[in-house]
Design an enzyme around this catalytic site. Structure first.
Site, PDB file in Angstrom:
ATOM      1  N   SER A   1       0.818  -1.206   0.000  1.00 26.50           N
ATOM      2  CA  SER A   1       0.000   0.000   0.000  1.00 26.50           C
ATOM      3  C   SER A   1       0.854   1.261   0.000  1.00 26.50           C
ATOM      4  CB  SER A   1      -0.959  -0.022   1.188  1.00 26.50           C
ATOM      5  OG  SER A   1      -1.840   1.071   1.159  1.00 26.50           O
TER       6      SER A   1
ATOM      7  N   ASP B   1      -2.570   0.654  -3.473  1.00 31.27           N
ATOM      8  CA  ASP B   1      -3.445  -0.472  -3.802  1.00 31.27           C
ATOM      9  C   ASP B   1      -4.905  -0.043  -3.844  1.00 31.27           C
ATOM     10  OD1 ASP B   1      -3.541  -0.038  -1.038  1.00 31.27           O
ATOM     11  OD2 ASP B   1      -3.953  -2.135  -0.574  1.00 31.27           O
TER      12      ASP B   1
ATOM     13  N   ASP C   1      -7.277   0.886  -1.944  1.00 32.39           N
ATOM     14  CA  ASP C   1      -8.387   0.528  -1.060  1.00 32.39           C
ATOM     15  C   ASP C   1      -8.840   1.725  -0.230  1.00 32.39           C
ATOM     16  OD1 ASP C   1      -6.156   0.621   0.593  1.00 32.39           O
ATOM     17  OD2 ASP C   1      -6.609  -1.230   1.657  1.00 32.39           O
TER      18      ASP C   1
END
Length: 454
Positions: free
Chosen positions: A97, A240, A242
């Site tokens: 991330s 990533d 999210d």
């Protein structure tokens, strides 16, 4: 093996000394034994070390007889989606991330995209990885297949908006050279929006720095592009994707707290009476907006494993954290960085109200400090000292996560980080910016420690 990469919720560590291919193979071997029948979905982010780690992970699963479905370069939410959509036994996303360049990691789920965390199997995987054990040979080696078609995922995302009612908004999108741009491009063909793309191409070398829009220094590119292009709003993602972060038409960064209430409102328009899960750090705006929209606010401990568990127990339509994690019942109760901005665009189109105006009155009604992080030597003693200072004022206390103290016109939450030697402070008031400044300064002085970090 060095096992410090096993955290409470996921795996993160420095490559190669904390996380490496031999350890990845053993993680695959161990996880295979925890899952029910069926294949495993594997995906990876754009980091240069991700393909090698994913390959080693795959070797472990296949050695254990587990079939593997490789969905390739993707976002964490795509592993969640495909695990549920394909009826897989589990899934692993190889990603670090927003961690530094030399880090990588993994996020693990079982069937239905249910999280595997410290108390649901992750530490069992760690313990196996630390041992010399090799499982009995599987009757057959697992197979490998590819499923890199994103069409089912894209169609699911589009189901959150009424395309025929969308206005031709101009939106700045900043993928931070992570994976979000690939999905934006596939969505763009179905939407009436004009996208202003910056740092758009996936590049694991991160030529513009690690994508972490929570850091103020990383916000300027998006803010400048919004102002220069006259966009309706801007979005930036972590690597990533999210999590997504919003900027209004003035290029001003919007605290994630205010998005929780807005997203709850957007979803309650379609699901009246639904339950909304929220964390205890900042609450007043969320509770008021949920109740005004006819929903039921439900308090939960911070952290994706806790939020997802509570959402399932309550059959909640949505869960939101001020840290920009947003969870959706129809997305297997998982977090997504794509659904939020689609819902906001839909809400702007429905109401004819700009994002600036949607949040301005909420920020005035419930001003907040944002999360302030303090490095302290003894978190427990520091919290005790702070609470002793306010004891005579008899605040209403809540210990759902850390300690929350409600004084009527203002409140604060103080909690220790799960992963770092930090105390995290959040303060809010009822329409009193001066009181907010005074109480935040007072608490900062009481906490002490090193200079606070936002």
């Amino acid at each position: 093996m060095h096992l410090s990469c096993f955290k409470a919720y996921d795996i993160r560590g420095r490559v190669l000394d904390e996380l490496n291919p031999p350890l990845a193979r053993r993680i695959g071997l161990a996880m295979a034994s925890l899952l029910g029948p069926g294949p495993v979905v594997l995906g990876r982010d754009i980091r240069l070390t991700s393909p090698e780690l994913q390959q080693a992970l795959e070797e472990g699963f296949r050695q254990a007889g587990r079939d593997v479905i490789d969905i390739g370069l993707c976002g964490t939410e795509e592993v969640y989606f495909q695990t549920a959509h394909l009826g897989a036994a589990g899934g692993v996303m190889v990603t670090a991330s927003h961690n530094p360049m030399d880090y990588n990691g993994m996020k693990l789920v079982r069937e239905g995209a249910r999280p595997i965390s410290g108390d649901t199997g992750l530490f069992d995987i760690r313990d196996f990885a630390a041992s010399d054990a090799e499982p009995a040979p599987a009757p057959r080696a697992g197979t490998r297949s590819e499923a890199q078609d994103k069409s089912a995922y894209i169609e699911h995302l589009l189901g959150y908006v009424e395309r025929e009612r969308l206005k031709p908004l101009k939106i700045v999108v900043n993928a931070g050279n992570g994976g979000a741009g690939v999905v934006v491009d596939q969505l763009a063909a179905h939407l009436p929006f004009e996208f202003v793309r910056i740092q758009h191409e996936p590049d694991g070398r991160f030529p513009n720095g690690i994508p972490n829009p929570l850091l103020p220094d990383n916000r300027a590119a998006t803010a400048d592009a919004v102002r220069a292009s006259g966009a309706d709003f801007g979005i930036a993602w972590d690597g990533d994707f999210d999590r997504c972060f919003f900027f209004d038409a003035n290029g001003d960064f919007i605290e994630g707290y205010y998005l929780v209430g807005l997203l709850a409102k957007a979803l309650l328009l379609k699901s009246p009476g639904g339950k909304v899960i929220h964390d205890p750090r900042l609450v007043w705006n969320t509770v008021e907006m949920v109740e005004q929209a006819g929903g039921v606010p439900v308090l939960s401990k911070t952290g994706h494993a806790f939020i997802k568990e509570r959402m399932r127990a309550e059959d909640a339509i949505y869960g939101g954290e001020m840290s920009a994690h947003h969870y959706f019942r129809d997305f297997a109760y998982c977090d997504s960085g794509m659904i939020p901005w689609l819902l906001i665009a839909d809400l702007i189109s429905r109401t004819g109200t700009s994002l600036t105006d949607l949040v301005a009155d909420r920020m005035q009604a419930f001003p907040c400090s944002g999360e302030i992080n303090f490095v302290v030597d003894d978190a427990k003693a520091t919290v005790a000292r702070v609470m002793a200072h306010f004891e005579s004022q008899k605040p209403a206390l809540d210990h759902t996560d850390g300690v929350s103290a409600d004084f009527g016109q203002w409140r604060f939450n103080l909690r220790s980080s799960n992963t770092e030697p930090l105390l995290r402070l959040n303060v809010e008031t009822r329409a009193d910016a001066e009181l907010l400044r005074a109480r935040t300064d007072e608490l900062s002085a009481l906490i002490g420690g090193n200079a606070p970090q936002h």
